[in-house]
Design an enzyme around this catalytic site. Structure first.
Site, mmCIF file in Angstrom:
data_model
loop_
_atom_site.group_PDB
_atom_site.id
_atom_site.type_symbol
_atom_site.label_atom_id
_atom_site.label_comp_id
_atom_site.label_asym_id
_atom_site.label_seq_id
_atom_site.Cartn_x
_atom_site.Cartn_y
_atom_site.Cartn_z
ATOM 1 N N ARG A 1 -20.341 -83.026 -25.214
ATOM 2 C CA ARG A 1 -20.498 -81.801 -24.425
ATOM 3 C C ARG A 1 -21.965 -81.455 -24.236
ATOM 4 O O ARG A 1 -22.376 -80.984 -23.175
ATOM 5 C CB ARG A 1 -19.776 -80.630 -25.117
ATOM 6 C CG ARG A 1 -18.253 -80.703 -25.003
ATOM 7 C CD ARG A 1 -17.574 -79.781 -25.999
ATOM 8 N NE ARG A 1 -18.046 -78.416 -25.874
ATOM 9 C CZ ARG A 1 -18.206 -77.572 -26.894
ATOM 10 N NH1 ARG A 1 -17.928 -77.968 -28.131
ATOM 11 N NH2 ARG A 1 -18.624 -76.361 -26.690
ATOM 12 N N SER B 1 -13.759 -75.848 -31.017
ATOM 13 C CA SER B 1 -14.760 -76.476 -31.887
ATOM 14 C C SER B 1 -14.947 -75.671 -33.167
ATOM 15 O O SER B 1 -14.887 -76.205 -34.277
ATOM 16 C CB SER B 1 -16.089 -76.598 -31.134
ATOM 17 O OG SER B 1 -17.119 -77.066 -31.977
ATOM 18 N N LYS C 1 -12.868 -76.577 -37.268
ATOM 19 C CA LYS C 1 -13.592 -76.780 -38.535
ATOM 20 C C LYS C 1 -13.214 -75.718 -39.559
ATOM 21 O O LYS C 1 -13.037 -76.018 -40.746
ATOM 22 C CB LYS C 1 -15.108 -76.779 -38.286
ATOM 23 C CG LYS C 1 -15.595 -77.930 -37.420
ATOM 24 C CD LYS C 1 -17.094 -78.044 -37.414
ATOM 25 C CE LYS C 1 -17.781 -76.917 -36.677
ATOM 26 N NZ LYS C 1 -17.673 -77.030 -35.205
#
Length: 429
Positions: free
Chosen positions: A171, A186, A190
């Protein structure tokens, strides 16, 4: 898992169709295993940027990224687990006092952090200013430290959402970073993979933030809260102002020093305010009934900080790095500081060596900028406005050019209206 053709998935999203969960699962898995080419994923990312994603698509994308690696299991930790994530800003050292404060309130905070890129500093870069401190812990070391101290700040392991690491790099070089679905997936892949039971998001808005507009920041916050809630993670978000740098210090070692001041009962009022506001949200989601402001005043958070630093090999009493060269910028007019733009301050600190342009670059622990006059303060001619720190004095001219115009001084007596630090709280439902 069924096999699909990448080009069919690209065409579907190009034409505005909603991708099915199985298509998303396949393309993320195949890309992680290098079976989908970089140029194909680039095309898909651009189609997503232009046409967006539904809530179901974002959720499926996030889950697929989580499943590309390992989920941490924190069930052995005897305290309630809660974490915080910030979208990044200038002078944003909040994790440093926040983690030990929330741990001192009785929670366990598994703060998996990163290094800085561009003008927003990384938590690990700041912590690595402390002599001996190490960022890398094994899963067992992390679990043990959470169980005994309740506080960990460390690097995420390579097997945590590895698809995100590949996609983020792609990206970055394909002009698709700004996609809100991709940003949300994103961050949340995580954070969910790290195994925390609750999460508070600090979504910055303003000139020094990734999100400059309040409506975009609110959309991102709502998307992430929905993703966390879907995955069974109690999630809330604060929209916070990043038009002005947080605190006085912008850098690495100087932000550590300012964080320690907060833990000692002092520090800038805005840093204290945001630390306590986020701590209250975290404590509430963790199901604890204690006021973090009282815990901060008691000194228990400082004790936890010292124990956390020591547990990771650091010396909490070691002197922090200091710069070899300093330069002071003074006011050339008298009046009241009306504005202090966060972005040029962040860029100046970056140019001085506090940040990096590429992941492999090193940072200077001692580099940075002290903002010696904040909005609402009265200044006189010749009064220091900024103090620049670096070990490489040839960096001063570019940093000084960045700061030219960063501060606006209005006539004495002007009323300065500053935006609220916490602008909104977004919860599930």
């Amino acid at each position: 898992m069924s096999t699909f053709a990448a080009v069919d998935i690209i065409r579907a999203k190009r034409d505005g169709q909603e991708l099915r969960t199985e298509q998303i699962q396949w393309v993320i898995d195949a890309y992680t295993r290098h079976e989908v080419a970089e140029e194909q994923m680039s095309a898909l990312l651009m189609a997503i940027l232009l046409n967006g994603m539904s809530g179901a698509e974002i959720a499926a994308w996030t889950t697929a990224m989580i499943e590309s690696g390992r989920r941490m299991d924190l069930s052995a930790v005897p305290r309630p687990t809660v974490d915080k994530h910030s979208t990044g800003g200038v002078g944003d050292k909040i994790s440093l006092p926040l983690v030990p404060l929330v741990a001192a309130c009785g929670a366990a905070v598994p703060q998996l952090s990163g290094r800085g890129l561009g003008h927003t500093g990384g938590t690990l870069d700041k912590m690595e200013s402390i002599a001996g401190w190490r960022a890398t812990l094994s899963p067992q070391e992390m679990t043990d430290q959470l169980s005994t101290l309740g506080a960990v700040i460390c690097a995420a392991s390579e097997d945590l959402a590895p698809a995100d690491r590949k996609l983020y790099a792609l990206r970055d070089v394909t002009g698709t970073v700004e996609s809100i679905p991709m940003i949300a997936a994103s961050i949340m892949s995580k954070k969910i993979a790290e195994g925390t039971s609750a999460l508070v998001l600090d979504v910055k808005v303003g000139t020094g933030a990734f999100m400059k507009r309040a409506d975009h920041a609110a959309e991102l916050a709502r998307t992430m809260v929905e993703l966390g809630t879907r995955e069974g993670v109690r999630t809330s978000a604060l929209l916070t102002d990043m038009s002005t740098p947080l605190g006085v210090a912008v850098g690495n070692a100087i932000e550590v020093a300012e964080s320690v001041e907060v833990l000692a009962g002092g520090g800038p009022a805005d840093v204290v305010e945001l630390t306590v506001a986020l701590a209250r949200q975290m404590v509430e989601l963790a199901g604890l009934s204690v006021d973090p402001a009282d815990v901060l005043a008691s000194g228990q958070a400082m004790d936890c900080w010292r124990a956390m630093v020591s547990a990771q090999g650091g010396d909490p009493d070691a002197p922090l790095p200091t710069p070899r060269f300093r330069e002071v910028v003074v006011a050339d007019e008298a009046g009241v500081v009306a504005e202090l733009d966060a972005l040029p301050v962040g860029l100046a600190a970056w140019r001085l060596g506090a940040g990096r342009a590429r992941k492999e670059h090193a940072v200077q622990a001692a580099a940075g900028v002290l903002c010696l006059a904040k909005p609402g303060q009265t200044v006189r001619i010749g009064q220091p406005l900024f103090e620049l720190h670096t070990n490489t004095p040839d960096k001063f001219p570019a940093a000084l050019a960045d700061l030219d115009g960063a501060i606006r001084i209005a006539p004495a007596g002007t009323t300065v209206h500053r935006p609220a630090l916490v602008q909104d709280v977004i919860t599930a439902g």
